[in-house]
Scaffold this motif. Structure first.
Motif, PDB file in Angstrom:
ATOM      1  N   THR A  70      47.734 105.442 -53.524  1.00  0.00           N
ATOM      2  CA  THR A  70      47.890 104.217 -52.887  1.00  0.00           C
ATOM      3  C   THR A  70      49.251 103.574 -53.934  1.00  0.00           C
ATOM      4  O   THR A  70      49.630 103.455 -55.177  1.00  0.00           O
ATOM      5  N   GLY A  95      46.943 100.409 -45.684  1.00  0.00           N
ATOM      6  CA  GLY A  95      45.904 100.930 -47.309  1.00  0.00           C
ATOM      7  C   GLY A  95      47.010 101.912 -48.125  1.00  0.00           C
ATOM      8  O   GLY A  95      46.801 101.952 -48.785  1.00  0.00           O
ATOM      9  N   GLN A 117      49.982  98.541 -51.574  1.00  0.00           N
ATOM     10  CA  GLN A 117      49.431  96.779 -51.371  1.00  0.00           C
ATOM     11  C   GLN A 117      49.680  95.637 -52.231  1.00  0.00           C
ATOM     12  O   GLN A 117      50.549  95.753 -53.488  1.00  0.00           O
TER      13      GLN A 117
END
Length: 779
Positions: free
Chosen positions: A439, A469, A472
């Motif tokens: 991420t 995802g 973010q």
């Protein structure tokens, strides 16, 4: 754009210089094949023109030479009205600016990724490719020719002379050996000249001037001689032979069916040769007969007078003397032309030569840029989509530089607007995802940074092609207010740091990007993560950064303008924050810009304090004036915004979504028209001219997100067409971090000091090509 047979209904207009894509990385100019071209939009064919009250057709305004009026087709009349709306009262130069060729190289970062990097002048100087060095040299001399002709046009405008100047014409391409060329007029007019093949073998770059009173001047440009007497002599002979042939071709096949025969003049331009070298060559030539015949002059001395040299171009007096000498001679025909003849000539040379029919139409031919084409091209060059980005070496070095240590990778990018800080952050995010990180967190630290945060998130995610995802967005806007840190704001930062620590325990490291960042918030997160011994990546960027002492070693300055052309950069440099050092100053890039302009356009608003005739203007502020909205709409129409032209290689022309209208007005609520900060009157003026608008409130997060995700590239924008095809009207802080081809800046009306503080820095810098400045005139 492929030329069509004259009865096909499409404009036979093809490119000599056009944009192409190279391996999905950079947009550059190249010699390209012809591609299809649709006709220009009609006065009723687009939303921007439906209610624009267009001027009557040009030929309908003239009662002269009615038999010639009838030969101007509907298509030609539509073309002239759309692209030369003020043909009878103004002069035009085509193209509006010379576009340089862009050169680039492939480079590899320490991450193993390849990035396209623009070549510096030093790299071009030592380049083994003769072709690259030649194109740079030719661009330089042709740009000088274009600059000189612009000077002539501007001076002529002051003296009420009317003309159309074509600085990159090519008559020779109409006579290639593989083509059979016939006058299309023969099929329509039995009195026309007999159809016969033409044969112009030489491939000179021509300068053609269609003068309203003095006829046509054709000049051959000789771009490469460098004061070599033998080369100059050889090129002079070639140019003279070519001009003699071109004169006969034009007289017979382009002008042969006109009732009024205009005068034809010939000249030679040597932008790479000094006057001293030319005089030496002429003195040593035993026979000047060829030159005299080609240039239609009576003596060798007159040959010198109609040749424009390098040092003549830098001297206004000598430039004027060449201009007068080139137009004073009269080789047959009459100097005077009526309106119909002038209009016919402009149509024939600028469409170009629509009375000539090409049966083999796939040969490259000249693309004649209008001002709108120029804005679109410059906008695409400076505001490329991510898949076409090329960086300066300065930005590349930041990406290539290894981190300070293994556990902490921190970069604080500081510099003025438009220096590709956001692009560097986005590329860093791509590197992280491609290396396998789970991420990337995109941090928003202020309300004004919302658009930039959405842009970074969207570009990283979409360009990497990974799921939602993977990138973010974390909204930390407002945690530190004007009064400083509060207990509640510190708790919010600590709570998020705790989440980051848990993420690091699972994935081994956290990665954060922050654009338009508040330095106090970044510093608080930086210290908290270091205190918790978390391994992290933190790259942040901003224009105004008060970096604390313990983070200064991580600062990297990006100061070379990559987004806006020099004409826009010069305006932004006048901002107060740049003059007092709050924002770092620009530094000169090592790569020349593809184009200096387009120049900033202005609209004068006569406010309440103006003591003269206000000419229909109302209100003290520019956004409270419907008349200003109408004038801006007319300018957008002149730029052909909203017209469905097909530019080279299907890029499309300017659309309404390419335009921002920005200022200090309040767009958050639907306030009454008489409210001081409502832009409703200005919007009413735009819409009365058929320009669709979309007002975006500062607190409308969904609308801001949509703006951020609608990038400059036509491919990315295509899916949103129809819904988003409107001019965006917003407060300048709402779109901070975004860019568009055209920016209309509405002056605050509070004096020069205020515009320096906000308008230049916050609004004008959003433009990748054209700025329209609506200025408040108070005296």
């Amino acid at each position: 754009m492929a030329s069509q047979q004259s009865g096909s209904g499409a404009i036979p207009k093809t490119p000599r210089q056009c944009y192409d894509r190279s391996d999905g990385y950079i947009m550059h100019i190249t010699q390209g094949p012809a591609v299809e071209c649709a006709p220009p939009c009609s006065t009723s064919g687009s939303p921007g023109n439906q209610a624009a009250s267009p001027a009557p057709p040009l030929m309908a305004r003239s009662q002269e030479s009615e038999d010639q009026v009838l030969r101007l087709s509907d298509h030609e009349r539509e073309f002239l009205n759309a692209w030369f709306p003020h043909l009878e009262s103004e002069s035009y130069i085509i193209p509006p600016a010379h576009m340089d060729t862009v050169h680039e190289k492939m480079a590899y970062t320490g991450e193993g990724e390849r990035i396209q990097v623009l070549k510096t002048q030093q790299q071009i100087d030592i380049d083994e490719s003769i072709e690259v060095r030649d194109t740079v040299h030719i661009d330089r001399v042709l740009k000088n020719v274009h600059h000189c002709m612009n000077q002539i046009k501007d001076k002529a405008a002051r003296e009420k002379e009317i003309m159309v100047i074509l600085t990159q014409a090519k008559l020779g391409v109409y006579g290639a050996d593989t083509q059979s060329i016939y006058t299309g007029a023969a099929a329509r007019n039995t009195n026309s000249v007999k159809a016969e093949p033409l044969n112009l073998k030489e491939d000179f770059v021509d300068l053609i001037v269609i003068h309203r009173e003095r006829g046509i001047m054709m000049a051959a440009i000789i771009p490469q001689t460098e004061d070599d007497p033998l080369a100059v002599q050889e090129e002079l002979k070639k140019a003279a032979a070519y001009l003699k042939q071109a004169r006969d071709v034009v007289r017979r096949s382009v002008l042969g069916d006109l009732v009024t025969q205009p005068a034809l003049h010939q000249a030679i331009v040597l932008p790479d040769t000094t006057r001293r070298c030319l005089e030496e060559v002429l003195e040593n030539m035993s026979d000047l007969q060829e030159l005299q015949e080609g240039l239609s002059v009576e003596s060798g001395r007159n040959v010198s007078h109609v040749c424009l040299c390098e040092d003549d171009m830098a001297d206004q007096t000598r430039l004027d003397a060449w201009w007068r000498a080139s137009l004073e001679r009269n080789e047959g025909g009459d100097h005077a032309m009526d309106t119909a003849t002038y209009t016919q000539l402009v149509a024939r040379f600028s469409i170009p030569l629509t009375t000539i029919e090409l049966f083999l139409s796939r040969q490259p031919r000249l693309q004649l840029w209008t001002q709108g084409h120029l804005v679109h091209a410059v906008g695409m060059e400076h505001g490329r989509p991510m898949t076409c980005i090329a960086l300066f070496p300065q930005q590349f070095q930041v990406l290539e530089e290894p981190p300070d240590d293994y556990d902490v990778d921190v970069r604080i990018l500081w510099g003025p607007t438009g220096t590709s800080k956001s692009i560097v952050l986005i590329i860093k995010g791509l590197f992280l995802l491609r290396k396998g990180c789970a991420t990337v967190f995109v941090l928003q630290t202020s309300d004004d940074g919302a658009a930039a945060a959405y842009l970074v998130r969207h570009q990283v995610r979409e360009t990497a092609g990974q799921g939602a995802g993977s990138v973010q967005l974390v909204n930390m806007a407002g945690v530190r207010n004007l009064l400083g840190w509060t207990e509640g704001s510190k708790e919010k930062v600590q709570a998020w740091v705790e989440e980051l620590c848990q993420h690091a325990q699972t994935h081994g490291r956290v990665h954060i990007l922050a654009d338009e960042a508040e330095c106090d918030v970044i510093a608080e997160i930086y210290r908290a993560l270091k205190q918790r011994h978390v391994r992290f990546t933190l790259w942040a960027a901003g224009v105004k950064l008060d970096v604390p002492a313990d983070m200064k070693r991580h600062v990297r300055y990006l100061t070379q303008p990559l987004r806006s052309p020099p004409a826009v950069v010069r305006e932004v440099e006048q901002a107060r924050d740049m003059k007092d050092g709050t924002v770092p100053a620009y530094t000169r890039p090592p790569v020349s810009a593809p184009c200096d302009g387009p120049p900033v356009l202005t609209v004068d608003h006569y406010g309440d304090r103006y003591r003269g005739d206000r000419q229909g203007h109302e209100g003290d502020d520019t956004w409270r004036c419907a008349r200003c909205g109408e004038l801006v709409a007319d300018m957008l129409r002149d730029l052909r915004v909203g017209c469905q032209d097909n530019a080279p290689h299907g890029q499309g022309g300017l659309t309404f979504s390419d335009v921002f209208v920005l200022g200090g007005m309040n767009c958050d609520t639907d306030t009454p028209d008489d409210h001081r900060y409502s832009p409703a009157p200005f919007i009413r003026g735009l819409e009365s001219r058929g320009v669709p608008t979309r007002k975006v409130a500062h607190n409308d997060t969904e609308a801001v997100r949509q703006l951020a995700e609608m990038t400059s590239g036509p491919t990315q924008r295509a899916a949103g067409r129809g819904r988003d095809e409107a001019v965006t009207v917003a407060n300048e802080n709402t779109v901070w971090g975004l860019e568009r081809h055209v920016v209309v800046y509405l002056d605050t009306g509070s004096g020069a000091g205020h515009v320096d503080l906000t308008g230049r820095l916050r609004s004008m810098s959003r433009s990748t090509a054209q700025v329209i400045w609506v200025k408040n005139v108070e005296t």
